[in-house]
Write an enzyme that holds these catalytic residues in place. Sequence first.
Site: not given
Length: 230
Positions: A34, A61, A63, A66, A121, A211
């Site tokens: 990703k 990714d 996102k 608009d 999240t 991570r």
Amino acid sequence: MKKKIFIACDTTKISTVNKIIKNTQTKELEIGYKFGLEFFNSNNGRKYISKINKNKKIFLDLKLLDIPNTVSAAIHSLSDLKNINYLTIHASGGIEMMKSAKKAAKKINKNLKILGVTVLTSFSEKSLKSIGHTKSIKNLVLHQARLAKKAGLDGIVCSGHESKIIKKVCKNMEIITPGIRLTGDKTQDQKRVMSPNQSFKNGATGLVIGRSLTRGNIKKNIEKLIQELK
């Protein structure tokens, strides 16, 4: 079927991405990568992504959010990236924006799947209310997922806490779950986290993990993930 894992390459350094890819090769899992705005907008990030072998799953990714015409134009601008498999847009952009995104994706790449991102999240019930929402996270995610389904999107991005109810509504759609932490890891800036095993049990078809895998010894982290999923 192998469990689908997207490893978040949250960095601006190509050397770090090379290290991540090199140390996450395994036959036990279906591994993808990703890339968010951090890497995509970095020096040579887009160029690097364009050269990744097509046998590796690429999750872009961005996102996007608009007006429909702008999102459509933004997707058309990605036409040179023939190897990307997934692209994210915000479901909060509304049904017309999502339809426009799906239509644009079909034109540039028949294999490109559009995923609708619901409530991030990093949000809690308190922080959601602080920006003016009156629905609970669960109800807002459910509402957005229904809109995404109606718009013809290929999948939903939601936390593991909502994936069980989303699975019932969005049958035959992918459910990608971020906010994943291995046992013992700190939640850091995430609010709605869940373990890999529980996320799959709740209905996720794929997980995004950053991570917990990319910090420290990557190979050992991958082995830990494989053991947790058994």
